[in-house]
Design a protein around this motif. Structure first.
Motif, PDB file in Angstrom:
ATOM      1  N   ARG A 351       0.810  -1.221   0.000  1.00 51.20           N
ATOM      2  CA  ARG A 351       0.000   0.000   0.000  1.00 51.20           C
ATOM      3  C   ARG A 351       0.838   1.263   0.000  1.00 51.20           C
ATOM      4  N   GLY A 352       2.138   1.085   0.101  1.00 57.01           N
ATOM      5  CA  GLY A 352       3.012   2.252   0.155  1.00 57.01           C
ATOM      6  C   GLY A 352       2.694   3.123   1.350  1.00 57.01           C
ATOM      7  N   TYR A 664     -14.284   7.443   0.886  1.00 60.27           N
ATOM      8  CA  TYR A 664     -14.536   8.840   1.229  1.00 60.27           C
ATOM      9  C   TYR A 664     -15.824   9.328   0.565  1.00 60.27           C
ATOM     10  N   PHE A 701     -10.541   9.033   3.805  1.00 65.26           N
ATOM     11  CA  PHE A 701      -9.499   9.223   2.774  1.00 65.26           C
ATOM     12  C   PHE A 701      -8.385   8.216   3.003  1.00 65.26           C
ATOM     13  N   ASP A 704      -9.181   4.810   1.980  1.00 61.14           N
ATOM     14  CA  ASP A 704      -9.051   4.638   0.537  1.00 61.14           C
ATOM     15  C   ASP A 704      -7.600   4.394   0.161  1.00 61.14           C
ATOM     16  N   GLN A 705      -6.736   5.141   0.816  1.00 57.26           N
ATOM     17  CA  GLN A 705      -5.317   4.942   0.512  1.00 57.26           C
ATOM     18  C   GLN A 705      -4.827   3.577   0.958  1.00 57.26           C
ATOM     19  N   ALA A 707      -6.552   1.082   0.545  1.00 56.85           N
ATOM     20  CA  ALA A 707      -7.246   0.176  -0.364  1.00 56.85           C
ATOM     21  C   ALA A 707      -8.247  -0.723   0.348  1.00 56.85           C
ATOM     22  N   LEU A 708      -8.911  -0.173   1.347  1.00 53.98           N
ATOM     23  CA  LEU A 708      -9.973  -0.927   2.008  1.00 53.98           C
ATOM     24  C   LEU A 708     -11.265  -0.770   1.207  1.00 53.98           C
ATOM     25  N   ASP A 709     -12.093  -1.786   1.199  1.00 55.99           N
ATOM     26  CA  ASP A 709     -13.404  -1.547   0.623  1.00 55.99           C
ATOM     27  C   ASP A 709     -14.405  -1.293   1.743  1.00 55.99           C
TER      28      ASP A 709
ATOM     29  N   TYR B 216     -11.381  15.707  -4.970  1.00 54.14           N
ATOM     30  CA  TYR B 216     -10.332  15.014  -4.230  1.00 54.14           C
ATOM     31  C   TYR B 216      -9.903  13.823  -5.039  1.00 54.14           C
ATOM     32  N   LEU B 218      -8.146  10.512  -5.935  1.00 51.49           N
ATOM     33  CA  LEU B 218      -7.497   9.295  -5.462  1.00 51.49           C
ATOM     34  C   LEU B 218      -6.699   8.735  -6.621  1.00 51.49           C
ATOM     35  N   ARG B 219      -6.227   7.542  -6.449  1.00 55.07           N
ATOM     36  CA  ARG B 219      -5.559   6.882  -7.561  1.00 55.07           C
ATOM     37  C   ARG B 219      -6.500   5.807  -8.100  1.00 55.07           C
ATOM     38  N   PHE B 221      -5.765   2.970  -8.386  1.00 54.96           N
ATOM     39  CA  PHE B 221      -5.482   1.891  -7.442  1.00 54.96           C
ATOM     40  C   PHE B 221      -6.519   1.834  -6.323  1.00 54.96           C
ATOM     41  N   ASP B 222      -7.033   2.996  -5.935  1.00 55.99           N
ATOM     42  CA  ASP B 222      -7.957   3.053  -4.805  1.00 55.99           C
ATOM     43  C   ASP B 222      -9.406   2.774  -5.192  1.00 55.99           C
ATOM     44  N   ARG B 224     -12.804   0.906  -6.546  1.00 58.93           N
ATOM     45  CA  ARG B 224     -13.439  -0.402  -6.433  1.00 58.93           C
ATOM     46  C   ARG B 224     -13.201  -1.201  -7.717  1.00 58.93           C
ATOM     47  N   ARG B 227      -9.905  -2.792  -7.584  1.00 57.85           N
ATOM     48  CA  ARG B 227      -9.858  -3.880  -6.591  1.00 57.85           C
ATOM     49  C   ARG B 227     -10.559  -5.122  -7.135  1.00 57.85           C
ATOM     50  N   LYS B 284      -1.200   2.892  -9.361  1.00 58.94           N
ATOM     51  CA  LYS B 284      -0.897   3.929  -8.370  1.00 58.94           C
ATOM     52  C   LYS B 284      -0.506   5.247  -9.027  1.00 58.94           C
TER      53      LYS B 284
END
Lengths: 1072, 812
Positions: A351-352, A664, A701, A704-705, A707-709, B216, B218-219, B221-222, B224, B227, B284
């Protein structure tokens, strides 16, 4: 800000002129930041040895300190420029300089060398709650794997240490990991835990340490009695002497065995009483004074303690056996810790996202590993001067780092007496060690700044009176009278004669038993504040001209426990005294958060879990969002009609959207839809409640970073609860004319005219070693043999406990020092009146609570006092003794009338004549931007200049009108372009103007793009669009694109417009 | 004046990306304008090497990561690569790429600059670099700079505020004023928006009636979509993954993902994991799709002032402005300098120059910052100060002539109430006070929410109570409503409770199946608890199997259970003609209009002289004890007296029995695991002793324990002195039959009272909290998120006999 520096300060400032390491020991209020800033300024202005701002590394511990240092430096440089000391305004450089926090500096280095470390350079800082809960989940998973497939060691471990749950082994693994996070090298630490701490050498060293600890106590007892001419005390001293300096543990144990009636320790039924066997009872015939009695009691206690330990520890080899027995378990636990670490690292890497402590250990690799020696060299050479502020708060890891990059160019400023961050792993020993060495000119030079420019002489002299009695090298880490006592520096401000009204006060009060302690004290303080305000108590505030009457903002209450703060808020609210609290809010336990969790959870469980759905429904409906009528709400739950409620129906509808959106978005959607913010007006405290909501969004936020759903995010909050993870936010630091309340820790670095020090009778918990298991950097992992094994005879455990208790106590002393040195005008203590005598609480406390020993150092010096066992801050205060209290501390008549007669605070009057302004309505229009062609390329398409694109480019720079292609040197290219130009469409272009790559932006249709070739004939009112395609021009997909071009061109030029596709390879065209 | 273009000439504009659209729109005004727009990057690509995905794939296949490959290519594209020293070691790679045609140059770049006028816009610090490139074209070009100075603006002020609430309040008022005065909303910009501002801006927008286009980013990567894609890719293959993703996310993001996924699918044909890692790396670096908005206040992301606009700079604090570009990338700054690639310092200086230009631009209306933002202290950027702006020392400067104070409307309740929070701060002459007045109507509702229970309805219940239900009611009627009427408690039965169930079952089996030895009974009890064997004596519920860990714990605890069992047996063996009722159910109706049901853990009836006596025993696996004081005063600890009451009515049991004692028997007491130096055996008996109250009949005592002893082996605190009288501790523990009956009657009275209240719908939020940590109904109540009671307002009660101070407090 022009500032006059005294000689001590100047010496420290000008030390930069000579290469070397310097340490400045600076007492509270001694202007250390000013010294640091001035030093930076002089370095930069020094023309004999030009130094750029970028060649300075200035490290601080907090963002606030770094920002303040930057501000001050910039201002100093601006004034140096205008004052002619600099030829150039260097202040902008400050913004780019390395005046920064340790954390930020580590992050910068890690980002810079990310590739060398095999990391993504875009690493970010993850919020702790995510990392901690993941850590716990991984640990749980690993343990479950072990339970499923246990090896024999794990089986034995589980048998020995798991009873109703495995919390204890979980704790010890987490303990190992926590410690590992903070040491310079994790790998070494893990190895040490498994190997070194079980070696014979280690055990021998601990045995020796045990002996020395015991011998120290014997020594203290011996020296305490040795000067006495009293017969009985002499006898006591002789007993002590018989245990003194016996050389090793075994001999000492033999000495105990040899005592009368105790031929063998096995036979002794040891109780506390027997420990003092041999000591005679007090008897009047010996003519003991009170002081003698006191000494005797201490000697008995010390020798009794030694004997008790000897008895309990007994044969040390048996203890060794027991200790070695735990080795395989420790080894296994360390392995599990390593495994958790490894999996967690994977998680972070993917996840960096890292914590600051991860970043610090990564930064350590940069300066410590052979393969990175070039990096170390470059960092070392980059900085001509390295300066560290608040050096007493340095951790082992930070110190390791500094020592690596230093190049005989360190300048460290700090005050060991203000080291109060042991819980964050600050190691004051580092400062103490350097101070000791540098004072002897070993490795550097020390400066001392003790002149205090903050406080009145009354305050300073009382602070000195207290700390010269209790701060010693062994407790508090400094010999206070020697170079640490504060000197009054504000002579010009306050004059040199003390005024009685500023003398330290003790507010003694009769507690109202029906109220809590905090409420009692809050009321006393509120009354005192009102009293001072009403009577116009005068204060002299730094930066203001002359003395003035006290105002609300001049008072600060420094509380040792945060949970007192709400009580003060309540009491001060009733008293109408404005009060601003600096408080960390625990977000996991407040109504807004609970409601928010329900709102988040509802879409997940709707239609899945009826009970949970009902619970969520009840929560949301009863909350301030709906304020549903209770009869209606609960009836609907009983008859099931709640399922037809709009809340449920809408949630069902939104479910898919919520579960598939970034978190978010989902979170802001819910907050918006259910008007969480709009309706805050219904519950009040809007600003701080809004901050909580803002924090939820920030947390989203972060999720999200990570990468959780959505479902995982809901689960995350369950984990926070399950694992008891800290989920808190920072405090309010609003301004205004209001009194302040904060924890002592939070007050560090601040100053207030009048401070109240309440809650002085709370117990000081000195040791953090309450659990069954101990992990320590110095002693490794200590496990009992099993869950039911007794530990009180485990000498290693006792050594840790003792060390920890001493360190803890030292920390409390420093905390007390920080508390008192915040005051500029007056210190006020709170103490409940004790039953019987009003002054009882001021007398020397009874022996079972506090032991004051005149404990001599090993060298036998007699002037060091040591407080062996104080239990409360009140004990510190009481140490001043009756004489001091009688003379200096005024006892206020603190009898409190009930209820406290609060004076009404400041009343607020409204102004009349409201103004009304017209509303502005703006409807947002949301439209999607469309792209007709490839005017700007995705990063991935960059430079896709294969054959077609090459031709494209050639045509772009070729005139279709002049057909001059002499500039093309390559014959193949030339031939290809000629082929295109030969197309009949371009035969007669007279009167046409050509536009290559005609790019446009149509903001009405939100279309932008660029037309490869546009030919326009103004007089014929004709426009021709040509679009290049590499070969095929028959694809129907092109039509849409061409239609958009045509439409645009026709609209803006108003001409007859035709569009053609041109096959570059064939040279053919086709009208679209 | 801005630059004026004429149709007759040819122009190239080197424009900052944010201004590109402006110049393109110029062409709409005058379509005949021959004007090309290049960004600096596009200008660079005209002269330096270019590369495409083939080059990227080439490096990826060589084992370089995505980020490294991109950075290397950026360095390779430099014309000055030959100058590099350290980079030499990669020269072979670069040559390979050139040879394969993956690194290539644009043909005839000079043609772009033939007979054109070059205008530079939005670039400041970069100008020397731009000139260097232009000179490469072979023409002597001196670019014209866009002249922004005369663009009309309102003039800049710098204001400081305590927090973002006040800051935005000020800024939004200014913007509202601006709009009112006719400035088109699309020409208004906010600069400096950080993620912490977002929720606040959102709310303020509603209050002021204009929308701010917060975006805002995101990437990819973030998202759904990604994923879904990546998890399905790892589980199946590319095509399936794309299909799977499209099922849920048929949107622009899915397009983007599909595009790069296909492009790079063949880089690592043999390793799905490597491919997935590559996809993640790429994902990313790509921003997801965001729709554009119109008629909004725009958020300016870079310090380039739009050529028409009013810019409001917020959050102008140090550390944020100017931005400092940190050194990163595969090549060090030093190496980059040799390669002619901009270094981090260059970029910082460019940003710096741009910001400087930006702040001096008259389109910037105001610069503000707040000293505190959600718990963080901030300091004003020295940069702003250095710009020699009009620094207003007063925190609030709202007295500009003609400017109205408060434009918030409609939804201004939030704003107004937030200000009300800080009432104390504002003096009567503060202009903001006027603002409150405009909102007074809204504020009437301020702080009205009251979570107290307002229900009047009596819900239909069966009036059948168990001990635990009644305890719930006594601890908080509202909790009873939620838990026992509405059944809202979602918490599952925890493992500790299941341990208790197993232990209970073992103790029960010792009577119901005496033929089983202990080990057999224990494993049978475990099987029953897991649902492997159905339990004939109880309703079957769904049972979960134990986890491996739970199994180990149960086995570790076995000895403790055995000790408890043996203790019970050693006690029972002294009884005369004992008759055991184990897990005996009772269920009867009282003539007071309620009924009771439940299970006694154990009732022992036995002969004592000419009477039949009964022990009532409740097994507890925790530390709970019977506290008669709590029972008498608050109706807590109701269980044992309730059993005594039940016994009197239980027709299955001998009715003429007298109560020999009511007891709690600890069966897995914490004492067992906290030996404190005691030998285990000694401890067992101590820890197993039963606690409760005992019949004062000394004969009974002798029947059970033989000779009168100083202290009982079986009952806690029970002992007899040498003179035959009860010890002090014991006299507190013994009761006459009448007293037992009294307890039972009290229990009945408590139940009747509760029944009465429940029947009348009295479900007040009224949690019982006692001082001295004796009881706190809220401490583990799962319903705080329904009752919302203010914990601070709960009046703590104390037992009448309690005296002294409150509990010790913990440290921070």
């Amino acid at each position: 800000m022009a500032m006059k520096f005294n000689d001590e300060q100047l010496a420290a400032i000008n030390s930069y002129q000579e290469k070397g390491n310097y340490l400045v020991s600076a007492g509270a209020g001694s202007g250390k930041t000013a010294v640091l800033t001035e030093r930076i300024k002089r370095i930069v202005c020094d023309k004999t040895n030009p130094t750029k701002v970028s060649e300075l590394l200035v490290l601080t511990f907090t963002n606030k300190a770094a920002a303040e240092m930057k501000t001050r430096t910039r201002e100093a440089l601006v004034s140096a420029f205008y004052g002619g000391e600099l030829d150039q305004d260097l202040s902008p450089e400050v913004e780019f300089s390395d005046i920064t926090t340790f954390d930020a500096f580590f992050l910068k280095l890690v980002k810079k060398y990310a590739y060398r470390l095999g990391l993504d350079p875009n690493i970010g800082i993850a919020s702790n709650d995510f990392i901690l809960s993941e850590k716990r989940k991984i640990l749980e998973a690993i343990l479950n794997e072990k339970y499923e497939n246990p090896d024999p060691t794990f089986e034995a471990l589980a048998k020995n240490y798991v009873l109703k749950n495995d919390n204890e082994i979980t704790d010890v693994i987490l303990g190992i990991m926590d410690k590992a996070d903070l040491v310079p090298s994790k790998e070494e630490f893990y190895l040490d835990l498994k190997e070194r701490f079980f070696s014979d050498e280690y055990f021998e060293a601990r045995k020796k340490e045990l002996y020395e600890t015991l011998n120290d106590d014997v020594k203290a007892a011996y020296y305490l009695g040795m000067d006495s001419s009293n017969e009985l005390l002499e006898k006591d001293t002789a007993i002590a002497n018989s245990y003194l300096d016996l050389g090793d543990y075994e001999t000492m144990l033999d000495r105990l065995k040899a005592e009368e009636d105790h031929k063998s320790t096995d036979k002794i039924t040891f109780k506390g009483k027997e420990a003092t066997a041999g000591f005679e009872r007090n008897s009047p015939k010996y003519g003991l004074t009170e002081s003698d009695n006191y000494k005797r009691a201490i000697i008995k206690e010390l020798i009794g303690g030694v004997k008790e330990t000897l008895y309990k520890v007994g044969d040390i080899n048996k203890q060794k056996e027991k200790y070695l027995f735990t080795r395989p378990f420790v080894s296994l636990l360390v392995d599990i810790a390593k495994e958790v670490d490894a999996r967690l690292s994977e998680y972070k890497k993917e996840r960096g996202a890292y914590t600051f402590s991860d970043i610090a250990s990564i930064a350590r690799k940069l300066v410590n590993e052979e393969e990175n020696s070039d990096i170390l060299e470059s960092i070392k050479h980059k900085y001509k001067f390295i300066m560290v502020d608040e050096y007493q708060d340095t951790s082992d890891l930070q110190e390791f780092f500094i020592s690596k990059i230093a190049n005989d160019n360190l300048f460290m400023v700090g005050d060991i007496k203000q080291s109060i961050y042991r819980f964050r792993n600050a190691n004051p020993d580092i400062f103490a060690g350097k101070l000791r060495d540098f004072s002897l000119l070993k490795g550097g030079k020390a400066f001392s700044l003790q002149k205090n420019f903050r406080s009145r002489m009354e305050v300073i002299s009382d602070i000195n009176s207290i700390f010269e009695r209790i701060m010693t090298p062994s407790l508090g880490d400094v010999d206070y009278p020697k170079g640490h006592a504060l000197e009054f520096g504000n002579v010009w401000l306050y004059g040199d004669s003390p005024k009685p009204e500023y003398t330290t006060e003790i507010l003694s009060y009769d507690a109202d038993k029906s109220l809590s302690l905090h409420e009692n004290e809050a009321r006393v303080i509120a009354n005192d504040i009102i009293d001072k305000v009403v009577k116009g108590f005068m204060v002299d505030v730094k930066g203001e001209v002359g003395p003035r009457k006290v105002s609300w903002k001049d008072f600060a209450i420094l509380v040792p426990v945060k949970k007192a703060i709400p009580v003060y808020q309540k009491v001060f609210g009733e008293a109408k005294i404005p009060l601003i609290a600096t408080i960390q809010e625990d977000l996991s336990d407040n109504d807004l958060n609970l409601l928010f969790m329900r709102l988040l959870k509802l879409p997940v469980i709707i239609g899945v879990d009826e009970k949970a759905t009902k619970h969520c429904y009840a929560s949301i409906k009863r909350s301030y969002l709906y304020e549903e009528n209770d009869d209606k709400l609960f009836s609907s739950l009983i008859d099931g009609s709640y399922m037809n409620d709009p809340l449920i129906l809408e949630m069902k509808k939104d479910k898919d959207f919520l579960l598939s959106s970034p978190i978010y978005k989902a979170v802001t959607f819910l907050i918006e839809k259910y008007k969480m913010v709009d309706k805050l007006v219904r519950i009040g405290d809007v600003k701080s409640n809004f901050k909580k909501i803002a924090l939820f969004i920030n947390n989203a936020f972060m999720a999200d970073q990570m990468a959780l759903d959505y479902e995982a995010y809901v689960g995350h909050f369950d984990d926070i609860k399950k694992y008891n993870i800290d989920y808190a936010m920072g405090g309010d630091s609003a301004d205004g004319d209001a009194a302040r309340i904060m924890s002592i820790h939070a007050s560090k670095g601040l100053e207030f005219p009048i401070i109240y020090c309440p809650h002085n009778k709370r117990k000081l918990s000195k040791s953090s070693t309450a659990g069954l298991y101990l992990v320590s950097n110095k002693y490794g992992v200590l496990l009992p043999k099993n869950r039911t094994d007794e530990r009180s005879d485990n000498f290693l455990y006792n050594l840790i406990k003792k060390e920890d208790a001493e360190k803890g106590l030292s920390e409390y002393m420093r905390l007390f020092y920080v508390e008192l040195t915040r005051a500029s005008d007056q210190i006020i203590f709170l103490l409940p009146k004790e039953e019987g005598s009003e002054y009882k609480s001021f007398a020397i406390p009874s022996l079972n609570r506090t032991i004051l020993a005149r404990k001599k150092t090993k060298e036998g010096k007699s002037d060091e006092y040591s407080l062996v066992n104080p239990n409360t801050f009140a004990d510190f205060i009481n140490l001043l003794g009756p004489d001091f209290l009688g003379k200096k501390l005024l006892r206020k008549d603190g009898s409190v009338e009930k209820p406290v007669p609060f004076v009404k605070g400041n009343d607020i009057e409204y102004m009349d004549e409201p103004h009304l302004y017209e509303s502005i309505e703006v409807t947002p229009i949301i439209k999607e931007a469309k792209r007709a062609s490839k005017s700007s390329l995705d990063p991935l398409d960059e430079g896709k200049l294969v054959y077609g694109d090459r031709m494209h480019r050639l045509l772009e720079v070729t005139s279709f009108i002049t057909k001059d292609i002499s500039f093309i040197k390559d014959e193949k290219d030339k031939a290809a372009v000629e082929k295109v130009l030969a197309n009949s469409l371009f035969n007669d272009l007279s009167g046409f103007k050509e536009y290559h790559e005609y790019s446009y932006y149509d903001e009405v249709n939100e279309v932008h793009g660029s037309i490869d070739l546009l030919l326009v004939n103004k007089s014929k009112r004709q426009a021709i669009i040509i679009d290049y395609k590499s070969s095929h021009i028959d694809d129907e997909g092109y039509d849409k694109q061409m239609a958009i071009y045509k439409d645009y061109v026709h609209r803006v030029f108003g001409f007859d417009t035709k569009a053609y596709l041109l096959s570059i390879s064939q040279g053919t065209t086709k009208e679209a | 004046m801005l630059f004026e273009f004429v149709s007759e000439k040819k122009y190239v504009v080197i424009s900052h990306p944010s201004r590109k659209d402006y110049y393109l729109l110029k062409k709409k005004e005058n379509p005949f304008l021959d004007l090309s727009v290049y960004t600096l990057d596009e200008l660079r690509s005209l002269f330096d090497y270019n590369y495409d995905n083939r080059a990227l794939e080439y490096l990826l296949k060589k084992g370089f990561s995505y980020g490294v490959s991109k950075d290397m290519l950026a360095a390779f594209s430099s014309d000055l690569f030959e100058n590099a020293v350290e980079a030499k070691s990669y020269e072979y790679l670069r040559n390979e790429l050139i040879e394969k045609g993956f690194l290539f140059k644009t043909p005839h770049p000079e043609k772009t600059f033939e007979n054109v006028i070059v205008l530079v816009s939005g670039y400041y610090g970069e100008i020397p670099l731009i000139k260097t490139y232009l000179n490469k074209s072979g023409f002597d070009i001196e670019p014209v700079l866009e002249n922004e100075d005369e663009e009309n603006g309102v003039g800049t002020t710098l204001d400081t505020f305590k927090d973002p609430f006040e800051e935005l309040h000020y800024v939004f008022n200014k913007i509202a004023y601006d709009i009112k005065n006719g400035t088109p909303i699309d020409e208004i910009y906010l600069y400096g928006v950080s993620s912490t501002h977002i929720p606040l801006i959102h709310e303020y927008s509603k209050a002021y009636g204009f929308v701010v286009d917060i975006d805002y980013r995101l990437r990819i990567f973030d998202t759904r979509a990604f994923r879904n894609f990546i998890s399905s890719f790892l589980a199946s293959d590319l095509e399936t993954a794309i299909k799977e993703m499209r099922k849920y996310d048929d949107d622009k993001n899915a397009d983007k993902i599909e595009k790069f996924a296909r492009q790079f699918a063949s880089v690592f044909p043999d390793s799905k994991e490597k491919t997935a890692a590559l996809y993640k790396d790429i994902a990313k670096t790509i921003m997801p799709y965001e729709p554009r908005k119109e008629k909004v206040v725009r958020v300016l992301k870079e310090a380039v002032s739009p050529l028409h606009g009013h810019v409001y700079c917020i959050g102008f604090s140090m550390g944020v402005y100017p931005t400092v570009v940190t050194e990163k990338g595969f090549f060090s700054d030093e190496e980059k300098a040799r390669l002619g690639i901009p270094t981090s310092k260059d970029r910082s200086l460019w940003d710096n120059a741009r910001l400087e230009r930006f702040l001096l631009n008259r389109s910037v209306v105001s610069i503000t910052y707040s000293e505190e933002i959600f718990g963080e202290s901030q300091f004003v950027s020295g940069f702003a100060k250095k710009m020699a702006l009009v620094v207003n020392e007063n925190p609030i400067a709202l007295n500009e002539e003609g400017e109205a104070y408060e434009f918030a409307h409609d939804k201004g309740a939030f704003l107004a109430s937030s200000m009300l929070d800080l009432f104390v701060k504002y003096r009567t002459d503060d202009p903001r006070r006027i603002g409150y007045q405009t909102l007074s109507g809204i504020l009437d509702e301020y702080a009205k929410y009251d979570p107290k229970y307002t229900g009047t309805k009596a819900f239909k219940t069966n009036k059948k109570y168990s001990a635990s239900a009644l305890k719930n009611y006594r601890s908080c009627p509202f909790k009873y409503l939620l838990n026992n009427v509405l059944y809202l408690d979602e918490s599952e039965i925890g493992f500790p409770a299941r341990i208790g169930t197993v232990f209970h079952k073992v103790l029960e089996l010792s009577h119901t199946k005496p033929s089983l030895d202990f080990d057999e009974a224990y494993s049978l009890a475990m099987d029953i608890e897991e649902g492997k064997i159905s339990d004939p004596s109880r309703r079957s519920e769904e049972k979960l199997p134990f986890t491996a860990k739970e199994r180990i714990i149960l086995l570790n605890l076995k000895e403790y259970c055995k000790t408890s069992l043996e203790f019970q047996k050693s006690f029972e063996k002294n009884l005369k003609n004992p008759y055991f009722y184990s897990e005996k159910r009772f269920d009867f109706s009282s003539d007071k209009g309620f009924s009771l049901s439940g299970y006694y853990d154990k009732v022992i009836q036995f002969d004592n002289a000419d009477k039949r006596s009964s022990f009532i025993i409740d097994f507890k696996s925790g530390t709970e004890s019977f506290d008669e004081d709590l029972f008498k005063e608050f109706g807590l600890s109701l269980q044992l007296p309730l059993y005594a009451y039940a016994l009197k009515h239980d027709k299955d049991l001998a009715s003429d029995t007298e109560i020999a004692g009511i007891y709690i028997a600890p069966i897995c007491h914490y004492g067992l695991e906290n030996p404190d130096g005691k030998e285990l055996e000694e401890l067992d008996n101590e820890a197993c002793k039963m606690g409760g109250i005992f019949n004062n009949d000394k004969m009974l005592y002798s029947v059970i324990e033989g000779e009168l002893a100083k202290s009982s082996k079986f009952f806690g605190s029970l002992g007899v002195k040498n003179d035959g009288s009860w010890t002090a501790a014991a006299s507190k523990r013994v009761r006459t039959q009448e007293e037992f009956l009294d307890l039972a009657n009290r229990a009945e009275a408590w139940i009747a009272l509760a029944n009465d209240q429940i029947s009348n719908g009295l479900f007040l939020v009224d949690p019982l909290v006692l001082t001295h940590n004796r009881y706190d109904a809220c401490s583990s109540c799962p319903f705080h998120d329904v009752c919302f009671v203010d914990k601070g307002s709960i009046k703590k009660q104390s037992l009448s006999k309690d005296v002294g101070n409150e509990e010790e407090e913990g440290e921070e």
